[in-house]
Motif scaffolding. Sequence first.
Motif, PDB file in Angstrom:
ATOM      1  N   LEU A  60       8.154  -0.870   6.249  1.00  0.00           N
ATOM      2  CA  LEU A  60       7.849   0.483   5.788  1.00  0.00           C
ATOM      3  C   LEU A  60       9.013   1.017   4.968  1.00  0.00           C
ATOM      4  CD1 LEU A  60       6.464   2.116   9.079  1.00  0.00           C
ATOM      5  CD2 LEU A  60       5.235   0.755   7.377  1.00  0.00           C
ATOM      6  N   ASN A  61       8.729   1.451   3.746  1.00  0.00           N
ATOM      7  CA  ASN A  61       9.717   2.156   2.922  1.00  0.00           C
ATOM      8  C   ASN A  61       9.253   3.602   2.845  1.00  0.00           C
ATOM      9  OD1 ASN A  61      11.201  -0.163   2.436  1.00  0.00           O
ATOM     10  ND2 ASN A  61       9.972  -0.680   0.629  1.00  0.00           N
ATOM     11  N   ILE A  62      10.050   4.497   3.408  1.00  0.00           N
ATOM     12  CA  ILE A  62       9.647   5.898   3.512  1.00  0.00           C
ATOM     13  C   ILE A  62      10.511   6.747   2.596  1.00  0.00           C
ATOM     14  CG2 ILE A  62       9.437   7.864   5.082  1.00  0.00           C
ATOM     15  CD1 ILE A  62       8.988   5.812   7.351  1.00  0.00           C
ATOM     16  N   ASP A  63       9.842   7.545   1.753  1.00  0.00           N
ATOM     17  CA  ASP A  63      10.533   8.493   0.886  1.00  0.00           C
ATOM     18  C   ASP A  63      10.246   9.888   1.420  1.00  0.00           C
ATOM     19  OD1 ASP A  63      11.360  10.263  -1.061  1.00  0.00           O
ATOM     20  OD2 ASP A  63      10.675   9.011  -2.733  1.00  0.00           O
ATOM     21  N   THR A  94       0.843  -1.188   0.000  1.00  0.00           N
ATOM     22  CA  THR A  94       0.000   0.000   0.000  1.00  0.00           C
ATOM     23  C   THR A  94       0.881   1.242   0.000  1.00  0.00           C
ATOM     24  OG1 THR A  94      -1.656  -1.187   1.299  1.00  0.00           O
ATOM     25  CG2 THR A  94      -1.822   1.199   1.275  1.00  0.00           C
ATOM     26  N   HIS A  95       0.494   2.227  -0.812  1.00  0.00           N
ATOM     27  CA  HIS A  95       1.219   3.501  -0.850  1.00  0.00           C
ATOM     28  C   HIS A  95       0.367   4.555  -0.152  1.00  0.00           C
ATOM     29  CE1 HIS A  95       4.534   2.496  -3.558  1.00  0.00           C
ATOM     30  NE2 HIS A  95       3.684   1.645  -4.108  1.00  0.00           N
ATOM     31  N   ARG A 132       5.281  15.630   8.401  1.00  0.00           N
ATOM     32  CA  ARG A 132       4.913  14.558   9.338  1.00  0.00           C
ATOM     33  C   ARG A 132       5.777  13.304   9.155  1.00  0.00           C
ATOM     34  NH1 ARG A 132       3.485  15.852  13.571  1.00  0.00           N
ATOM     35  NH2 ARG A 132       2.489  13.875  13.984  1.00  0.00           N
ATOM     36  N   ILE A 133       6.582  13.269   8.099  1.00  0.00           N
ATOM     37  CA  ILE A 133       7.432  12.093   7.833  1.00  0.00           C
ATOM     38  C   ILE A 133       8.376  11.835   9.008  1.00  0.00           C
ATOM     39  CG2 ILE A 133       9.306  11.223   6.373  1.00  0.00           C
ATOM     40  CD1 ILE A 133       6.635  10.854   5.031  1.00  0.00           C
ATOM     41  N   GLY A 134       8.962  12.891   9.547  1.00  0.00           N
ATOM     42  CA  GLY A 134       9.883  12.743  10.680  1.00  0.00           C
ATOM     43  C   GLY A 134       9.216  12.085  11.876  1.00  0.00           C
ATOM     44  N   ALA A 135       7.940  12.396  12.093  1.00  0.00           N
ATOM     45  CA  ALA A 135       7.203  11.790  13.213  1.00  0.00           C
ATOM     46  C   ALA A 135       7.007  10.293  12.983  1.00  0.00           C
ATOM     47  CB  ALA A 135       5.856  12.490  13.398  1.00  0.00           C
ATOM     48  N   GLU A 171      11.489  12.645   0.582  1.00  0.00           N
ATOM     49  CA  GLU A 171      11.506  13.691  -0.451  1.00  0.00           C
ATOM     50  C   GLU A 171      10.093  14.014  -0.931  1.00  0.00           C
ATOM     51  OE1 GLU A 171      14.199  15.522  -1.725  1.00  0.00           O
ATOM     52  OE2 GLU A 171      15.068  14.612   0.082  1.00  0.00           O
ATOM     53  N   ASN A 172       9.313  12.983  -1.208  1.00  0.00           N
ATOM     54  CA  ASN A 172       7.973  13.227  -1.751  1.00  0.00           C
ATOM     55  C   ASN A 172       6.849  12.882  -0.771  1.00  0.00           C
ATOM     56  OD1 ASN A 172       7.665  10.470  -1.846  1.00  0.00           O
ATOM     57  ND2 ASN A 172       7.856  10.311  -4.069  1.00  0.00           N
ATOM     58  N   GLY A 173       7.186  12.460   0.446  1.00  0.00           N
ATOM     59  CA  GLY A 173       6.167  12.197   1.458  1.00  0.00           C
ATOM     60  C   GLY A 173       5.388  10.912   1.232  1.00  0.00           C
ATOM     61  N   SER A 174       6.018   9.934   0.587  1.00  0.00           N
ATOM     62  CA  SER A 174       5.280   8.685   0.378  1.00  0.00           C
ATOM     63  C   SER A 174       5.797   7.593   1.315  1.00  0.00           C
ATOM     64  CB  SER A 174       5.364   8.245  -1.086  1.00  0.00           C
ATOM     65  OG  SER A 174       6.464   7.416  -1.300  1.00  0.00           O
ATOM     66  N   VAL A 175       4.852   6.814   1.800  1.00  0.00           N
ATOM     67  CA  VAL A 175       5.181   5.679   2.663  1.00  0.00           C
ATOM     68  C   VAL A 175       4.598   4.439   2.008  1.00  0.00           C
ATOM     69  CG1 VAL A 175       4.910   4.643   4.948  1.00  0.00           C
ATOM     70  CG2 VAL A 175       5.096   7.126   4.733  1.00  0.00           C
ATOM     71  N   GLU A 176       5.456   3.461   1.763  1.00  0.00           N
ATOM     72  CA  GLU A 176       5.040   2.192   1.187  1.00  0.00           C
ATOM     73  C   GLU A 176       4.984   1.184   2.334  1.00  0.00           C
ATOM     74  OE1 GLU A 176       6.620   0.078  -2.745  1.00  0.00           O
ATOM     75  OE2 GLU A 176       8.033  -0.035  -1.083  1.00  0.00           O
ATOM     76  N   VAL A 177       3.821   0.549   2.498  1.00  0.00           N
ATOM     77  CA  VAL A 177       3.652  -0.456   3.551  1.00  0.00           C
ATOM     78  C   VAL A 177       3.600  -1.818   2.878  1.00  0.00           C
ATOM     79  CG1 VAL A 177       2.257  -1.208   5.508  1.00  0.00           C
ATOM     80  CG2 VAL A 177       2.310   1.217   4.906  1.00  0.00           C
TER      81      VAL A 177
END
Length: 178
Positions: A33-36, A2-3, A10-13, A38-44
Amino acid sequence: MTHLKIPKDRIGAIIGPKGQTKKFIEEKSSSQLNIDSENGSVEVIQGDDPVGTLRAIETIKAIGRGFNPEKTIPMLDEDLLMLEVIDLSKYASTNKEMTRLKGRIIGKGGKTREIAENLIGVKISIYGKTVSFIGYPEQIQIMRTAVEMLIEGSNHGPVYSFLERKHKELMQAQLDSY
């Protein structure tokens, strides 16, 4: 897989100090969790536990909606805890109206938000153009009604009375279940 699109601030949190929050969510949910940032996307990426993955997604969404990660941790353990997000931009066409609505929901010095959290037992976050709650289904329903009352212009007094009445009903339901 899921993206999720999360506000960049909020990425830092979600990552947390030294990656602790991210690691904790991954361990509790058996997800990756793969967190980018730069663009604020989180891949679960789903692990062994599909329900855990769903809980991780809800937890990440809650952090993205402004909740302190510590307030979202119970969502990883408790299947019935839900996140509800109300988009206030549906009710406000100008920034001034948006500010007024958020102010009514928070209340003077945070009073309205504090009363709602204490009486109903929900956690509330007002972030960006949204107001969000973490709670059980019956608590979410009560809060949705209370916020709608405020949005529609109800005075705070009747909203507090409504919350007090619902608090008594919740307490009575708890007593009756024993």
